[in-house]
Write an enzyme that holds these catalytic residues in place. Structure first.
Site, PDB file in Angstrom:
ATOM      1  N   ASP A 118       0.885 -32.980  33.137  1.00  0.00           N
ATOM      2  CA  ASP A 118       0.758 -34.166  34.218  1.00  0.00           C
ATOM      3  C   ASP A 118       0.322 -35.332  33.128  1.00  0.00           C
ATOM      4  OD1 ASP A 118       0.365 -35.792  36.348  1.00  0.00           O
ATOM      5  OD2 ASP A 118      -1.915 -35.278  36.183  1.00  0.00           O
ATOM      6  N   ASP A 147      -1.230 -38.965  34.608  1.00  0.00           N
ATOM      7  CA  ASP A 147      -2.173 -39.601  35.240  1.00  0.00           C
ATOM      8  C   ASP A 147      -3.709 -38.709  35.123  1.00  0.00           C
ATOM      9  OD1 ASP A 147      -0.760 -41.968  35.390  1.00  0.00           O
ATOM     10  OD2 ASP A 147      -0.140 -41.312  37.401  1.00  0.00           O
TER      11      ASP A 147
END
Length: 278
Positions: free
Chosen positions: A39, A41
Site C-alpha cells: 500500500d 498511504d
C-alpha cells in the site's frame, strides 16, 4: 494498470499462515516468481496523499474525516473516494502545482526493503486507492516500474477541470485491491504474493494474497491488527525476518472465507523512527 478486463479470483492460496513463524519463513524465502504488494498511504509514505492534496486545496478537515471512515472499514471505498473528490474538485493545474511544491516523505526503511526484495528477484508492486499522478513519481524514486503501479486515474476535461475518476480501475472499488492482487498473480505467474499495508482495504486483498502483513509504523489501527497474519511497526523487521523478535505480533486473522480465526500470540512492541524526509 490496464483496466479493460477485471480478473476473477483464480489461483487462491490453499492454505493461509497459521503461525508467526510460518509468515516469517514465507517472507524469508521469497525469491524469483514471488511478489510483494505495498500500500502507499501511511505505509510507503507517511500520511495520506489524498489528505495532503485536500489540505493544499483548503478542504483538508472535511476530506480527512471521510478518509478515516474509509480506512476504518466504515464506508464503501468507492463512495468515500467519490465523496472526497467531489469535495476537492482537483483540477489539473492544482494537481501539477501540488506535485511541484510537496516533497515526498518516505517511511524509514522502505527504500532499503524494496532494494533487498529486488536483489532477491522479488517483484515489487504498489497497490493503492490513491492517484496515479501522485504515486508514479514516488514509484520512480524507489525504482518500481510504472507497469507495477495499480492506482486510480483522475479525469479532466479539455479545460483541465476535474471530470471524475476512471471507475473501471479495480482500485476504485471496494475489494479492488483483491482484484489487483489477483491480476498480479496471473500476470506474473507468481507462486506467492504478500500484501503489506496499514488499512482495511489492504486486508481485503488476502486472499488472493498468500498473506497480509499489517504495518503500524505511521498509524496503528486496531482493526488491522485483528485482520492481519503478522503486524510490524518498522520495515527493518522485514529486512532481517528470521532475526526479528521483539517488534512483530502474530495477529488473529478474521478471514473472508469464514474459516476459524487463529489465536493471537502477542509480542513486545518496539519503536523506531517513522519517516525520513527527502
Amino acid at each position: 494498470m490496464p483496466s479493460s478486463a477485471l480478473p476473477t479470483f483464480r489461483n487462491l492460496p490453499l492454505n493461509l499462515p497459521k503461525s508467526r513463524s510460518e509468515v516469517m519463513t514465507l517472507w524469508a524465502n521469497l525469491g524469483a516468481h514471488d511478489a510483494v504488494c505495498f500500500d502507499v498511504d501511511s505505509t510507503v509514505v507517511q500520511g495520506e496523499f489524498i489528505d495532503e492534496l485536500a489540505d493544499y486545496l483548503g478542504v483538508g478537515n472535511r476530506v480527512q474525516q471521510v478518509t478515516k471512515n474509509a480506512m476504518g472499514g466504515n464506508m464503501n471505498f468507492r463512495s468515500a473516494l467519490r465523496e472526497r473528490l467531489n469535495i476537492m474538485k482537483p483540477d489539473l493545474k492544482s494537481v501539477e502545482n501540488f506535485k511541484l511544491n510537496n516533497d515526498l516523505i518516505l517511511t524509514t526503511g522502505i527504500e532499503e526493503l524494496v532494494k533487498d526484495l529486488q536483489r532477491r528477484k522479488v517483484e515489487v508492486y504498489l497497490v493503492s486507492g490513491g492517484f496515479q499522478s501522485l504515486i508514479l513519481p514516488l514509484a520512480k524514486q524507489i525504482n518500481i516500474p510504472e507497469s507495477n503501479v495499480f492506482a486510480n486515474k483522475l479525469l479532466f476535461n479539455s479545460a483541465g477541470d476535474y471530470a471524475g475518476f476512471d471507475e473501471t480501475e479495480p482500485t476504485s472499488m471496494s475489494g479492488g485491491k483483491a482484484l489487483a492482487v489477483s491480476a498480479i498473480k496471473e500476470r506474473g505467474e507468481h507462486r506467492h504474493v504478500i500484501m503489506v499495508g496499514d488499512g482495511a482495504t489492504d486486508a481485503e486483498a488476502c486472499p488472493p494474497a498468500n498473506a497480509f502483513i499489517g504495518f503500524g509504523g505511521n498509524v496503528a489501527r486496531e482493526s488491522v491488527k485483528n485482520m492481519c497474519h503478522l503486524y510490524v511497526h518498522c520495515f527493518s523487521e522485514l529486512l532481517n525476518p528470521l532475526n526479528s523478535k521483539s517488534n512483530c505480533e502474530f495477529s488473529s486473522r478474521t478471514k473472508m472465507t469464514n474459516t476459524n480465526s487463529i489465536s493471537a500470540q502477542n509480542f513486545d512492541q518496539g519503536k523506531c523512527p517513522s519517516v525520513v524526509i527527502r
